[in-house]
Design an enzyme around this catalytic site. Structure first.
Site, PDB file in Angstrom:
ATOM      1  CG  HIS A   1      43.827   0.266 -24.209  1.00 18.21           C
ATOM      2  ND1 HIS A   1      42.731  -0.436 -23.754  1.00 18.21           N
ATOM      3  CD2 HIS A   1      44.904  -0.305 -23.618  1.00 18.21           C
ATOM      4  CE1 HIS A   1      43.125  -1.395 -22.929  1.00 18.21           C
ATOM      5  NE2 HIS A   1      44.446  -1.326 -22.820  1.00 18.21           N
TER       6      HIS A   1
ATOM      7  CD  GLU B   1      49.892  -3.607 -20.209  1.00 19.22           C
ATOM      8  OE1 GLU B   1      51.031  -3.220 -19.865  1.00 19.22           O
ATOM      9  OE2 GLU B   1      48.832  -3.169 -19.728  1.00 19.22           O
TER      10      GLU B   1
END
Length: 207
Positions: free
Chosen positions: A9, A82
């Site tokens: 990202h 994550e």
């Protein structure tokens, strides 16, 4: 040849200030938005047939920009999140974490993630990411490309597992830049005696 592109990202304000994010829903900052807009046409030029993304805001926001450029709708998948860094680590810099929770910080430095309440281990992350990556790879037909938008630390442990490399290989892979990407290709080669298999074609490409 089938291709999986794994994209980290764009930047967030917490990335910029060194604060741990984990599963916190932190959005892209202005720089991260610009990074997403810069990488989108590059990856869209690969004509992806699908964009899969972590459901956390920083990944979903990056995926939305890319998917719009490619004329697709992103598919959000929480398996692509994550590492969960544990409740005491979220939002803190390393120095702040060491000061506030010295025992947990010492365990982290020693590599004892299992001893930190609420923190995922590399094995935990692989257990949820690997089935996701495998399912996406299996969904691609010959000649197709798919893009996965996820997170830096998670991808560092998931890629070696996907390629069936020893787990310690992740330690030799560099940190992915914000909006840096990985290219995995499934094709035959002379190295494999003509047998088709997945291979690492690129690590940490950036615009």
């Amino acid at each position: 040849m089938r291709r999986l592109v794994l994209l980290r990202h764009g930047r967030t304000e917490w990335n910029d200030t060194g604060r741990a994010q984990g599963h916190a829903d932190v959005p892209l900052d202005a720089t991260g938005d610009a990074q997403a807009k810069a990488v989108a046409p590059v990856l869209a030029a690969l004509s992806p047939v699908a964009v899969w993304s972590s459901d956390l805001a920083r990944a979903a926001g990056t995926a939305a920009v890319l998917a719009a450029e490619a004329g697709l709708e992103p598919v959000l998948d929480p398996r692509l999140r994550e590492f969960d860094v544990g409740p005491h680590r979220v939002g803190l810099t390393d120095e702040q974490y060491a000061a506030a929770h010295p025992e947990e910080h010492a365990a982290l430095v020693a590599g004892d993630a299992a001893g930190i309440p609420g923190r995922e281990t590399p094995d935990d992350v692989v257990a949820r990411l690997l089935p996701a990556l495998t399912s996406y790879a299996d969904a691609l037909a010959d000649g197709e490309t798919g893009v996965v938008v996820s997170h830096g630390a998670a991808l560092r442990v998931a890629v070696p597992a996907f390629l069936e490399w020893p787990g310690e290989v992740s330690e030799s892979l560099g940190v992915l830049a914000n909006c840096g990407w990985v290219v995995l290709e499934h094709a035959a080669s002379t190295w494999t005696g003509g047998v088709e298999r997945w291979r690492l074609a690129a690590w940490n490409r950036v615009v």
